[in-house]
Design a protein around this motif. Structure first.
Motif, PDB file in Angstrom:
ATOM      1  N   ARG A 151     -17.655   4.201   1.863  1.00  0.00           N
ATOM      2  CA  ARG A 151     -17.764   3.687   0.501  1.00  0.00           C
ATOM      3  C   ARG A 151     -16.694   4.242  -0.438  1.00  0.00           C
ATOM      4  NH1 ARG A 151     -21.834   0.714  -0.411  1.00  0.00           N
ATOM      5  NH2 ARG A 151     -23.725   0.824   0.835  1.00  0.00           N
TER       6      ARG A 151
ATOM      7  N   ALA B  18      -8.641  -5.099  14.008  1.00  0.00           N
ATOM      8  CA  ALA B  18      -7.557  -4.295  13.449  1.00  0.00           C
ATOM      9  C   ALA B  18      -7.353  -2.980  14.182  1.00  0.00           C
ATOM     10  CB  ALA B  18      -7.813  -4.032  11.964  1.00  0.00           C
ATOM     11  N   SER B  19      -8.403  -2.479  14.782  1.00  0.00           N
ATOM     12  CA  SER B  19      -8.256  -1.184  15.452  1.00  0.00           C
ATOM     13  C   SER B  19      -8.013  -1.356  16.947  1.00  0.00           C
ATOM     14  CB  SER B  19      -9.492  -0.328  15.212  1.00  0.00           C
ATOM     15  OG  SER B  19     -10.628  -0.940  15.774  1.00  0.00           O
TER      16      SER B  19
ATOM     17  N   VAL C 167     -10.673   1.571   9.951  1.00  0.00           N
ATOM     18  CA  VAL C 167      -9.576   1.447  10.911  1.00  0.00           C
ATOM     19  C   VAL C 167      -8.859   2.792  11.082  1.00  0.00           C
ATOM     20  CG1 VAL C 167      -7.329   0.362  11.288  1.00  0.00           C
ATOM     21  CG2 VAL C 167      -9.292  -1.026  10.617  1.00  0.00           C
ATOM     22  N   GLU C 168      -8.667   3.517   9.983  1.00  0.00           N
ATOM     23  CA  GLU C 168      -8.050   4.850  10.096  1.00  0.00           C
ATOM     24  C   GLU C 168      -8.928   5.789  10.932  1.00  0.00           C
ATOM     25  OE1 GLU C 168      -7.108   6.314   6.155  1.00  0.00           O
ATOM     26  OE2 GLU C 168      -6.063   4.437   5.724  1.00  0.00           O
ATOM     27  N   CYS C 169     -10.230   5.707  10.733  1.00  0.00           N
ATOM     28  CA  CYS C 169     -11.140   6.549  11.520  1.00  0.00           C
ATOM     29  C   CYS C 169     -11.086   6.162  12.997  1.00  0.00           C
ATOM     30  CB  CYS C 169     -12.574   6.418  11.005  1.00  0.00           C
ATOM     31  SG  CYS C 169     -12.850   7.221   9.413  1.00  0.00           S
TER      32      CYS C 169
ATOM     33  N   ASP D 188     -11.818  -4.406   1.347  1.00  0.00           N
ATOM     34  CA  ASP D 188     -10.530  -4.103   1.981  1.00  0.00           C
ATOM     35  C   ASP D 188     -10.350  -2.593   2.164  1.00  0.00           C
ATOM     36  OD1 ASP D 188      -7.874  -4.955   2.965  1.00  0.00           O
ATOM     37  OD2 ASP D 188      -7.109  -3.937   1.192  1.00  0.00           O
TER      38      ASP D 188
ATOM     39  N   ASN E 121     -13.871  -7.464  11.797  1.00  0.00           N
ATOM     40  CA  ASN E 121     -12.466  -7.336  11.413  1.00  0.00           C
ATOM     41  C   ASN E 121     -11.906  -5.959  11.718  1.00  0.00           C
ATOM     42  OD1 ASN E 121     -11.440  -9.911  10.161  1.00  0.00           O
ATOM     43  ND2 ASN E 121     -13.420  -9.699   9.155  1.00  0.00           N
TER      44      ASN E 121
ATOM     45  N   ASN F  37       0.826  -1.210   0.000  1.00  0.00           N
ATOM     46  CA  ASN F  37       0.000   0.000   0.000  1.00  0.00           C
ATOM     47  C   ASN F  37       0.859   1.260   0.000  1.00  0.00           C
ATOM     48  OD1 ASN F  37      -3.051  -0.360   0.102  1.00  0.00           O
ATOM     49  ND2 ASN F  37      -2.360  -1.957   1.507  1.00  0.00           N
TER      50      ASN F  37
ATOM     51  N   ALA G 210      -4.995  -2.498   7.669  1.00  0.00           N
ATOM     52  CA  ALA G 210      -5.959  -3.365   8.357  1.00  0.00           C
ATOM     53  C   ALA G 210      -5.587  -4.828   8.152  1.00  0.00           C
ATOM     54  CB  ALA G 210      -7.366  -3.095   7.828  1.00  0.00           C
TER      55      ALA G 210
ATOM     56  N   ARG H 235      -2.694  -5.892  10.336  1.00  0.00           N
ATOM     57  CA  ARG H 235      -3.042  -5.940  11.754  1.00  0.00           C
ATOM     58  C   ARG H 235      -3.851  -7.201  12.085  1.00  0.00           C
ATOM     59  NH1 ARG H 235      -5.081   0.073  13.410  1.00  0.00           N
ATOM     60  NH2 ARG H 235      -3.681   1.296  12.089  1.00  0.00           N
TER      61      ARG H 235
ATOM     62  N   SER I 260      -7.623   0.506  -1.875  1.00  0.00           N
ATOM     63  CA  SER I 260      -6.388  -0.078  -1.341  1.00  0.00           C
ATOM     64  C   SER I 260      -5.708  -0.912  -2.415  1.00  0.00           C
ATOM     65  CB  SER I 260      -6.732  -0.978  -0.160  1.00  0.00           C
ATOM     66  OG  SER I 260      -7.425  -2.123  -0.615  1.00  0.00           O
TER      67      SER I 260
ATOM     68  N   LEU J 124     -12.570  -1.458   5.020  1.00  0.00           N
ATOM     69  CA  LEU J 124     -11.977  -1.900   6.272  1.00  0.00           C
ATOM     70  C   LEU J 124     -10.849  -0.945   6.684  1.00  0.00           C
ATOM     71  CD1 LEU J 124     -12.307  -4.342   8.165  1.00  0.00           C
ATOM     72  CD2 LEU J 124     -10.563  -5.508   6.832  1.00  0.00           C
ATOM     73  N   ASN J 125      -9.997  -0.594   5.742  1.00  0.00           N
ATOM     74  CA  ASN J 125      -8.900   0.327   6.042  1.00  0.00           C
ATOM     75  C   ASN J 125      -9.413   1.714   6.412  1.00  0.00           C
ATOM     76  OD1 ASN J 125      -6.011  -0.737   5.736  1.00  0.00           O
ATOM     77  ND2 ASN J 125      -7.048  -1.699   4.012  1.00  0.00           N
ATOM     78  N   THR J 126     -10.453   2.162   5.732  1.00  0.00           N
ATOM     79  CA  THR J 126     -11.025   3.470   6.066  1.00  0.00           C
ATOM     80  C   THR J 126     -11.564   3.474   7.490  1.00  0.00           C
ATOM     81  OG1 THR J 126     -11.587   3.912   3.773  1.00  0.00           O
ATOM     82  CG2 THR J 126     -12.792   5.154   5.433  1.00  0.00           C
TER      83      THR J 126
END
Lengths: 325, 325, 325, 325
Positions: free
Chosen positions: C258, C186-187, C150-152, C143, C182, B147, B264, B267, C263, C146-148
């Motif tokens: 959305r 991850a968070s 986790v960043e939040c 994916d 998930n 990434n 994510a 992790r 990623s 999920l990453n969004t």
């Protein structure tokens, strides 16, 4: 709708926020009754008549994009009298009455010469990541580049700390140390080597001596790129030779500093300056760069903007020194 | 609470997600009644007894951090019989009954030798950005590095497109092309040069010939770093020499690929493998790497994991070729 | 070039990676000798003939963009026999011989009915952030979402920790808990409330009781959105009422899950499935969804894909419980 | 080393960059011969004597972290005379001679009262995402929050454009519209509803009328949170009722605006103001907030800073209107 068109071009090295500037000039122009043409590939495209009309939809959804939809180039031809004559003829043919140039030092120098030779109103906008234009506190692209560097150095620090290493990270800036100095403060680096400070070498010596006495287990030094070869590799080699016990690494960030989605700051700056540029035209201004000083829009004659001796705030050196203890 | 401690160390090149792994092993261990010690600076710290107990609070709020709180190093001493003997003695003294090693190929090789010489249960976790360990579909750190590379190439493409240039971007991977191949697909690059494909050179020829006939106005080629010197600079020089009309640039991403907040995916992988490693210990497993295959946890004997011939999926080369038309 | 066209549409809720899928299908098709038409606004645009040809340049530089250049919509008309008849007529008129549908459960259900009524080869691609399609390990957009998330949650944890609060964060997923489960792992969240677990309520009780005995000074609970109103607000109210001493906050992440640049994982998945979809067509496949299972492309009959009972991996609940101690 | 200690606390809502400020004050103090104590949980921790010494290592590697390592809280006790008396006694006991307060309006109000009652030098630093302190162009945390909002709206626009919807996005700011106004410009939103403009309602009317005549296929309106309930939901309901044909959605960004790694701008601001705060103390300043005006450090008496009528630049409203055509 008014007669003729305004023309917009981007020139020189690209900077993030150029698209936001194109959008702002275009929409503000249309909002005030002007028609707009986009000139592709900078002065080269002006000479070669690579030009087409821009509507408000053409600049939709570009405020967040890096690069420039108008492309950019450095033009050898525009440095010749013939090239500029050709450019003038194309402007007449395309009915472009005012030229908006988004670019740095070299681009504004070209505009200045052109405007002296032909009766063409030119308005410049400071688009460069180097922040080295006199008369404006900030240039479009600088804040984004600064944030990009800081994000990269944050990542490098993760590995520097894990391995207990000295990293030399080279950043852009040409002959200006704004990016190096400020990214060093923002990333918590141990030192910055900048062209404005003639005592670079001694600073490194001093940093090394101080640094090696410290309890810190890793160090990052930000180095401004150097046309004379005294970049990150130069300093890394010196340290490796004189202090062979240290694990020294180099990262040259390179072109990724130019791209990416512009920061909020750059988008707002681009939007304000773009609108102000149309306002300036309507006030009859010409051959000025639109800048920002003390959060107010200012008009800076080309001749002043390109003097290139914009000073770095020396108090920041103290800040860096105090905070890297 | 059970007698003695488990010991955790990170070794070799750091990878994002190592902290998430340390957290998972530590908490899962404590949750199952074990006490935990952290060993600092990899095998070097084991030899030098740089060890202290880890509580569940010590690993709070680290899941999102790059690097490794346990530091990492490459240890020359552990390659000697004396070093390993010292390490064993320290383990006895510190009452560490099982050793958890987070690292790549070299780190697991060290663990394998150690476990053969001394009656020490060792459990490995695949922590490397290179994804080059056999027996596991993914290694911890790979998804984050991928990434990071893709974000960098997105920025470089902004400037490549604006200037109509060819960029050679060098990425990590040692002798494995996973990062190059997959980042090329994900970033929409025009080609990838990977060590698994012995016809690299011809591929470049072909790319150049195809590429230059294309209407595309910029190109990005991802190149795996090369111990033999055939990295991005090598290819850039070749193109410059043979096709002097093209504007060619190089960016070597370097160490920023290792750091940063883990994705994510990394992790979750780290969390699952960390818990599974404690489970494996409780089942009496030893001298295995905990891997993931087809989304299921697997135990891979060290000897297999370090064979290093993990194949790249050749169908991905077709995907890249079709999509870069 | 072969006769006629393939048609591509995106339907239902948008997901990041849809553009990468459109690009892959388009380029792979052209590469294999087919011509391509893009259908705008999903089935609605098929009925209304909002269609135009797509070239390889039309899909340039979109792999990194969120949303869908073809727009998307939910179509009431396509649920009627008249609507589908109209759609069929438009396909004939536009010479579209095969239809590629990128979307989720509802979109594939529409395709299935359409393909049963008319002799139209349909090929589906799983585009939904919810990951709730049976027969594929992953859906395009999952994916990234999920990453969004986790960043939040990383940002929210900064403030949760600073203030010592309990946060309930609501995420998407409809009747599937993949995102909640998930992202919680991850968070480093303390708990996840998911629809697959009928004992939600008791879980909350247990979490609260466990949580309040713990030394932790802040807690984050991820809650799946709920059509029946038992979302984040419901749980927050319960805690506030029963434990008035706690400082409870709610964040509903909403539609920002959305969008955004996809990623690396989603771009690669989209690229692989897009190429595989053209391959499937050439093999004579029809009325299947292209999925990925154990890292291999698979063809899943529509009837199976939309059964919607894709199970969540229960071992992940154990992982979350162990790691949130 | 000088006698006694300086004390640092963070108070009120957390803001990204507070850690960078703590680091700067701590290191600058130590560099100038002072010893430092950190006070946990704001004024509450001062009253309860939750205090410990901070070394230069304690603030290592925190410049990039959101939240505050000193925690923060709103203190009811400090609003009472007894509370402040207790706080004063703790300061005496802990030998804290000067108090540094990082926070917003409420926190500086507390400091002002405290300094009037007791002979305690207090120095304030503007830490709030709202940017609503008079006498300083910028507050620490504002630039980061602005960038976070803009990144979120970029994602929302992906889905807004794909679905052709109207989104009302609610942002923080209390009674100040800086975040809403500037994030609207930076994200290319169609309108901002801000408390400074008493004609909100009519603006919405006008926006709706203008908007619905436009060719734009999606709209985003940024709304400042409102204590009186006229937030995003209020406007969304109005539009839904009066224009039922439109697809209207709401996103309330909430607490994720406070956290996250600080932007380069906030880190530099925090570093400069932190160093300047120690300088101010050495010059004998007291009961002032350290601010930045026209890129120069200024000292603002508490009474002025908390007047709270910092005006928004009305020319920005014109910029937004011109650019959202």
């Amino acid at each position: 709708m008014k007669e003729g068109y305004i023309g917009i071009l981007t020139s020189g090295g690209d900077a993030s926020g150029m698209n936001a500037t194109i959008r702002a000039i275009t929409r503000s122009a249309i909002c005030n009754g002007y028609k707009v043409k986009g000139i592709y590939r900078g002065y080269e495209g002006l000479i070669n008549d690579e030009i087409r009309e821009l509507t408000t939809e053409d600049v939709s959804n570009i405020i967040q994009r890096g690069g420039t939809i108008l492309k950019t180039a450095r033009s050898k031809d525009f440095e010749t009298a013939e090239g500029r004559e050709k450019a003038y003829e194309v402007m007449q043919k395309e009915k472009i009455h005012t030229l908006f140039i988004i670019g740095g030092d070299g681009s504004l120098t070209g505009a200045r010469i052109f405007a002296q030779e032909y009766d063409v109103p030119c308005i410049g906008l400071p688009g460069t990541i180097d922040n080295d234009l006199w008369g404006t506190d900030l240039t479009i692209g600088y804040d984004t580049a600064l944030n990009t560097i800081v994000e990269c150095v944050d990542k490098i620090r993760d590995t520097a700390t894990s391995h207990e290493r000295i990293f030399f990270v080279e950043v852009m800036g040409r002959d200006a140390g704004f990016l190096a100095q400020n990214s060093a403060i923002a990333s918590g680096a141990e030192a910055a080597i900048i062209p404005e400070d003639q005592t670079d070498t001694d600073q490194l010596e001093e940093f090394i001596k101080r640094g090696f006495r410290k309890t810190k287990n890793s160090s990052i030094v930000i180095v401004t790129e150097s046309p004379t070869g005294k970049g990150a590799n130069y300093y890394a080699e010196r340290v490796k030779k004189e202090y062979p016990q240290y694990d020294v690494r180099v990262t040259i960030l390179g072109h990724l500093q130019r791209g990416g989605s512009p920061s909020a700051g750059d988008r707002i700056l681009a939007s304000r300056l773009g609108c102000a540029a149309i306002q300036a035209m309507m006030e009859g201004q010409r051959n000025v760069m639109i800048g920002i000083r003390n959060d107010k829009v200012v008009y800076v004659p080309f001749a002043e903007a390109i003097k290139k001796n914009k000073p770095i705030d020396k108090s920041l050196i103290t800040v860096l020194n105090e905070l890297s203890i």
